[in-house]
Write a protein that holds these residues in place. Sequence first.
Motif, short mmCIF file in Angstrom:
data_model
loop_
_atom_site.label_atom_id
_atom_site.label_comp_id
_atom_site.label_asym_id
_atom_site.label_seq_id
_atom_site.Cartn_x
_atom_site.Cartn_y
_atom_site.Cartn_z
N GLY A 98 3.75 2.68 2.60
CA GLY A 98 5.11 2.95 2.11
C GLY A 98 5.62 4.28 2.62
O GLY A 98 6.73 4.39 3.16
N HIS A 99 4.79 5.34 2.49
CA HIS A 99 5.22 6.66 2.96
C HIS A 99 5.61 6.61 4.43
O HIS A 99 6.63 7.15 4.83
CB HIS A 99 4.10 7.69 2.75
N ILE A 100 4.80 5.94 5.25
CA ILE A 100 5.11 5.86 6.69
C ILE A 100 6.45 5.13 6.89
O ILE A 100 7.31 5.58 7.65
CB ILE A 100 3.97 5.13 7.45
N ASN A 131 0.86 -1.18 0.00
CA ASN A 131 0.00 0.00 0.00
C ASN A 131 0.90 1.24 0.00
O ASN A 131 1.79 1.38 0.85
CB ASN A 131 -0.88 -0.06 1.27
N HIS A 132 0.66 2.14 -0.93
CA HIS A 132 1.49 3.33 -1.10
C HIS A 132 1.57 4.18 0.18
O HIS A 132 2.63 4.71 0.53
CB HIS A 132 0.91 4.16 -2.26
N ILE A 133 0.45 4.30 0.89
CA ILE A 133 0.41 5.14 2.10
C ILE A 133 1.27 4.50 3.20
O ILE A 133 2.01 5.18 3.91
CB ILE A 133 -1.03 5.33 2.59
N GLY A 148 8.93 12.52 -1.04
CA GLY A 148 8.12 12.30 -2.24
C GLY A 148 8.10 10.82 -2.62
O GLY A 148 8.72 9.99 -1.95
N ASP A 149 7.38 10.52 -3.68
CA ASP A 149 7.23 9.11 -4.07
C ASP A 149 8.57 8.49 -4.48
O ASP A 149 9.32 9.07 -5.25
CB ASP A 149 6.24 9.01 -5.24
N ASN A 150 8.83 7.31 -3.96
CA ASN A 150 10.07 6.59 -4.27
C ASN A 150 9.87 5.11 -3.96
O ASN A 150 8.99 4.75 -3.16
CB ASN A 150 11.23 7.16 -3.46
N VAL A 204 1.04 13.36 4.72
CA VAL A 204 0.58 14.52 3.95
C VAL A 204 1.20 14.48 2.55
O VAL A 204 2.40 14.60 2.40
CB VAL A 204 0.95 15.85 4.67
N SER A 205 0.34 14.29 1.55
CA SER A 205 0.87 14.21 0.19
C SER A 205 -0.08 14.90 -0.77
O SER A 205 -1.00 15.61 -0.35
CB SER A 205 1.05 12.74 -0.21
N GLY A 206 0.12 14.67 -2.08
CA GLY A 206 -0.74 15.28 -3.07
C GLY A 206 -2.13 14.66 -3.06
O GLY A 206 -3.11 15.29 -3.46
#
Length: 336
Positions: free
Chosen positions: A117-119, A113-115, A304-306, A137-139
């Motif tokens: 991933g951010h965490i 899950n992308h979210i 950012g996304d990576n 907090v993202s786009g």
Amino acid sequence: MKKKLILAIETSCDETSAAIIEEGKIILSNIVASQIKSHQRFGGVVPEVASRHHVEQITLIIEEALLEADVTYNELSAVAVTEGPGLVGALLVGVNAAKAIAFAHDLPLIAVNHIKGHIFANQLVKPLNFPIMSLVVSGGHTELIYMESEDSYEIIGETRDDAVGEAFDKIGRVLGVPYPGGRHIDQMAHEGKDTYDFPRAMIRDDNFDFSFSGLKSSFINTVHNAKQKNEKLDHNDLAASFQAAVIDVLVSKTIRAAKLKSVNQLVLSGGVAANKGLRTALKKAVAEELNDVELLIPPLELCGDNAAMIGAAAYINLKNKDYADYTLNGRPGLTV
Ligand code: KG4
Ligand code: ZN
């Protein structure tokens, strides 16, 4: 014992990225190809253009990630990929690349899950120490997520309308800065002063939800009215005032949420985590108001996304042998 290496792939929006991550925490490579230039003239991401770029780039980026890490396919323990949320056509490119590699090299396939991933981008800096409160907090997202353990997610607050990054990008357009506007507004804010009185929606409400559409409208009206009256506006002051309103709400609700759940760590993540004003304000608020809570903020390149963050999150699945099969599909509306 042999170190576990994950090849991670991320193509949920407008970055084609591949990474090799060791033991869920060490970045051996993290290649990110941004498509921003192709979308800029449209003032936002064009899904069809994004998919085409991913198709052109994906194989090259994966090869580059392996080469830079000096790793071959047969040294890998798994292939991980973002399954959602995101643009469906963009997600499908990554998902199909991952499936092909998993099949060709007989590797376990991991859906991320992308979210999440951010965490987990933060885990690449310091071990997560649960329970944690995370502000994402993202786009596309503005969420307060409570995690009691590494695989438990509770959304305790979220935006009721625009995501923070989206609001930054929309007012960026009004001020005539290139897409995505967030970074530019951040720079302008540092040259300006908080002189315009913009609303701090829901700041005192007894919940952890956010709303940014009223702030955006108020900003647009201020600019519009001034134009009609031929008044000159200071763009840097406008940016500073907008950013101050956003930060006030984000910081106050996040601190309150962290207090409520008595967490060990407060974890910031997502593209907007790159915002200098937000980073500074959160550091100050944590130092003043939260005893014994450690604040984690990812370095700019991991906000950012990576794909590195996808590899970090995927390590939990690898440990639990929680694998996907070849029916894996892109899931644009996936939540945590
Ligand atoms: O996480 P991300 O790369 O993509 C999504 O998953 O959405 O976040 C991109 C968002 C954009 O809206 C961009 O304007 C915003 O992050 N952003 C910023 C800053 N740098 C990027 N917003 C405010 N201040 C920044 N310095
Ligand atoms: Zn993202």
